[in-house]
Design a protein around this motif. Structure first.
Motif, mmCIF file in Angstrom:
data_model
loop_
_atom_site.group_PDB
_atom_site.id
_atom_site.type_symbol
_atom_site.label_atom_id
_atom_site.label_comp_id
_atom_site.label_asym_id
_atom_site.label_seq_id
_atom_site.Cartn_x
_atom_site.Cartn_y
_atom_site.Cartn_z
ATOM 1 N N THR A 1 0.838 -1.203 0.000
ATOM 2 C CA THR A 1 0.000 0.000 0.000
ATOM 3 C C THR A 1 0.869 1.248 0.000
ATOM 4 O OG1 THR A 1 -0.110 0.026 2.429
ATOM 5 C CG2 THR A 1 -1.832 -1.182 1.250
ATOM 6 N N LEU A 2 2.148 1.077 0.361
ATOM 7 C CA LEU A 2 3.066 2.213 0.421
ATOM 8 C C LEU A 2 4.483 1.733 0.128
ATOM 9 C CD1 LEU A 2 3.915 5.145 1.218
ATOM 10 C CD2 LEU A 2 4.020 4.344 3.599
ATOM 11 N N VAL A 3 5.179 2.455 -0.741
ATOM 12 C CA VAL A 3 6.596 2.219 -0.989
ATOM 13 C C VAL A 3 7.364 3.425 -0.468
ATOM 14 C CG1 VAL A 3 8.404 1.984 -2.741
ATOM 15 C CG2 VAL A 3 6.257 0.726 -2.992
ATOM 16 N N VAL A 4 8.314 3.164 0.426
ATOM 17 C CA VAL A 4 9.194 4.216 0.936
ATOM 18 C C VAL A 4 10.559 3.965 0.320
ATOM 19 C CG1 VAL A 4 10.157 5.341 2.960
ATOM 20 C CG2 VAL A 4 7.875 4.326 3.072
ATOM 21 N N ALA A 5 11.014 4.881 -0.527
ATOM 22 C CA ALA A 5 12.212 4.638 -1.328
ATOM 23 C C ALA A 5 13.168 5.805 -1.241
ATOM 24 C CB ALA A 5 11.823 4.396 -2.790
ATOM 25 N N GLU A 6 14.453 5.507 -1.479
ATOM 26 C CA GLU A 6 15.415 6.568 -1.738
ATOM 27 C C GLU A 6 16.084 6.272 -3.071
ATOM 28 O OE1 GLU A 6 18.692 5.763 -1.736
ATOM 29 O OE2 GLU A 6 19.169 4.528 -0.024
ATOM 30 N N THR A 7 16.691 7.280 -3.647
ATOM 31 C CA THR A 7 16.997 7.273 -5.078
ATOM 32 C C THR A 7 18.263 6.540 -5.480
ATOM 33 O OG1 THR A 7 18.020 9.449 -4.771
ATOM 34 C CG2 THR A 7 15.737 9.405 -5.509
ATOM 35 N N THR A 8 18.964 5.897 -4.523
ATOM 36 C CA THR A 8 20.181 5.187 -4.915
ATOM 37 C C THR A 8 19.892 3.816 -5.507
ATOM 38 O OG1 THR A 8 20.424 4.289 -2.683
ATOM 39 C CG2 THR A 8 21.589 6.338 -3.175
ATOM 40 N N LEU A 9 18.664 3.340 -5.350
ATOM 41 C CA LEU A 9 18.300 2.037 -5.897
ATOM 42 C C LEU A 9 17.666 2.211 -7.263
ATOM 43 C CD1 LEU A 9 16.878 0.404 -2.685
ATOM 44 C CD2 LEU A 9 18.814 -0.449 -3.983
ATOM 45 N N GLY A 10 18.207 1.535 -8.258
ATOM 46 C CA GLY A 10 17.730 1.694 -9.624
ATOM 47 C C GLY A 10 16.820 0.564 -10.050
ATOM 48 N N PRO A 11 16.288 0.623 -11.294
ATOM 49 C CA PRO A 11 16.457 1.758 -12.197
ATOM 50 C C PRO A 11 15.557 2.930 -11.818
ATOM 51 C CG PRO A 11 15.031 0.115 -13.187
ATOM 52 C CD PRO A 11 15.524 -0.483 -11.888
ATOM 53 N N ALA A 12 15.916 4.124 -12.285
ATOM 54 C CA ALA A 12 15.160 5.321 -11.935
ATOM 55 C C ALA A 12 13.712 5.228 -12.410
ATOM 56 C CB ALA A 12 15.841 6.553 -12.526
ATOM 57 N N SER A 13 13.500 4.530 -13.531
ATOM 58 C CA SER A 13 12.154 4.402 -14.084
ATOM 59 C C SER A 13 11.235 3.591 -13.176
ATOM 60 C CB SER A 13 12.219 3.738 -15.462
ATOM 61 O OG SER A 13 12.827 2.459 -15.368
ATOM 62 N N ALA A 14 11.829 2.843 -12.223
ATOM 63 C CA ALA A 14 11.013 1.998 -11.353
ATOM 64 C C ALA A 14 10.061 2.821 -10.502
ATOM 65 C CB ALA A 14 11.909 1.146 -10.469
ATOM 66 N N LEU A 15 10.467 4.034 -10.100
ATOM 67 C CA LEU A 15 9.580 4.882 -9.308
ATOM 68 C C LEU A 15 8.304 5.197 -10.065
ATOM 69 C CD1 LEU A 15 12.048 7.444 -7.683
ATOM 70 C CD2 LEU A 15 10.750 5.677 -6.513
ATOM 71 N N ASP A 16 8.443 5.573 -11.333
ATOM 72 C CA ASP A 16 7.273 5.901 -12.138
ATOM 73 C C ASP A 16 6.407 4.672 -12.372
ATOM 74 O OD1 ASP A 16 8.003 8.568 -12.360
ATOM 75 O OD2 ASP A 16 9.190 8.216 -14.174
ATOM 76 N N LEU A 17 7.048 3.517 -12.565
ATOM 77 C CA LEU A 17 6.283 2.298 -12.781
ATOM 78 C C LEU A 17 5.422 1.959 -11.575
ATOM 79 C CD1 LEU A 17 8.945 0.046 -14.573
ATOM 80 C CD2 LEU A 17 6.853 0.971 -15.569
ATOM 81 N N ARG A 18 5.966 2.152 -10.406
ATOM 82 C CA ARG A 18 5.193 1.856 -9.196
ATOM 83 C C ARG A 18 4.053 2.858 -9.040
ATOM 84 N NH1 ARG A 18 10.428 0.579 -7.562
ATOM 85 N NH2 ARG A 18 10.842 2.608 -6.617
ATOM 86 N N ARG A 19 4.347 4.119 -9.281
ATOM 87 C CA ARG A 19 3.281 5.126 -9.161
ATOM 88 C C ARG A 19 2.179 4.869 -10.193
ATOM 89 N NH1 ARG A 19 7.599 9.596 -7.899
ATOM 90 N NH2 ARG A 19 7.165 9.990 -5.703
#
Length: 281
Positions: A77-95
């Motif tokens: 229900t919630l992803v808490v992330a920081e930006t050192t873990l790739g790929p960068a596109s993964a953030l958008d995919l989750r959103r």
């Protein structure tokens, strides 16, 4: 709750019942455990090695790359992330998959622990609990820093220290230099951060030439990394290590991967243990 992440994106978090932590240092999971939310953690990275969440599924690989399908499989229900873990596109995919994502700062240091705890507590809807954890952690940290000062020699030059990152016996061997979290750790240990002093960047290859140039008296490494390279004997076989003062005297200190430079609520205890290992071991 509605929060703004380190990436400037405003997110309304509807539920913190199932949280995935994506953090190369293991700081986020340590903080969630400190907040009493270990039962809410549904997915973690290989850096999250706290025994309380040993049975929680891992959603990252050895290279710290995030497996989006593995994240979705645990139904967060919630992803808490920081930006050192790739790929960068993964953030958008989750959103884009309809998951609430809150991005934290990747910066680490003793002076940033309270800020990190507050951000996570706010995102999970328990800021009052976060304030209590900050108060306890800051009290413990002040005591730990005073303790380490009492251990360090009062006369003479500080010990020259460096943090090395090693994995296996191939090319994964780096020096953490200027701009890395290791510098704050060395300063808290009362040491001289020789990599930063020599002008080495945040992460640079650990060559024989660079190691001999900085000539540390103490080498700090992550436990799993040391094990993966064959222990102390394997590390000493790496080019340049045995030629340093630390290598010649076998002054190598290892700590669990999630504690060496995580700067979470466990940092005061880790700082004490490292101080004992360096000055009393």
């Amino acid at each position: 709750v509605t929060v703004t992440g380190d990436d400037g994106v405003e997110t309304t978090v509807d539920s913190a019942d199932r949280i995935v932590t994506l953090d190369i240092y293991g700081t986020t999971s340590q903080t969630l455990i400190g907040l009493g939310l270990e039962d809410n953690i549904a997915g973690r990275t290989i850096s999250d090695i706290s025994p309380q969440i040993a049975d929680v599924p891992v959603v990252s690989g050895d290279g710290h790359a995030v497996d989006v399908e593995a994240v979705l499989a645990v139904k967060p229900t919630l992803v808490v992330a920081e930006t050192t873990l790739g790929p960068a596109s993964a953030l958008d995919l989750r959103r884009n998959s309809g998951i609430d994502v809150v991005v934290l700062s990747p910066d680490r240091g003793a002076d940033l622990i309270a800020e990190q705890i507050a951000a996570i507590a706010e995102a999970t809807g328990i800021p009052d609990v976060g304030a209590k954890l900050i108060e306890r952690t800051e009290t413990d940290l002040a005591a730990a820093q005073e303790y380490v000062v009492s251990l360090a020699p009062q006369n003479g030059e500080p010990l020259r220290m460096v943090v090395l990152y090693v994995r296996g016996n191939a090319g994964v061997f780096f020096i953490f230099g200027k701009g890395s979290a290791s510098i704050a750790l060395i300063e808290d240990l009362g040491g001289q951060a020789v990599a930063a002093d020599a002008g080495l960047g945040e992460t640079v290859p650990a060559t024989a030439e660079s190691l001999v140039q900085i000539d540390p008296e103490v080498i700090l490494v992550m436990s799993d990394g040391l094990k993966s390279t064959g222990g102390l004997s394997g590390l000493l076989e790496r080019p340049g290590v045995a030629q340093t003062t630390a290598g010649a005297r076998e002054r190598v200190v290892s700590a669990p991967d999630s504690q060496l430079i995580s700067f979470g609520p466990n940092y005061p205890a880790a700082l004490r243990a490292l101080g004992d290992a360096i000055y009393r071991g």
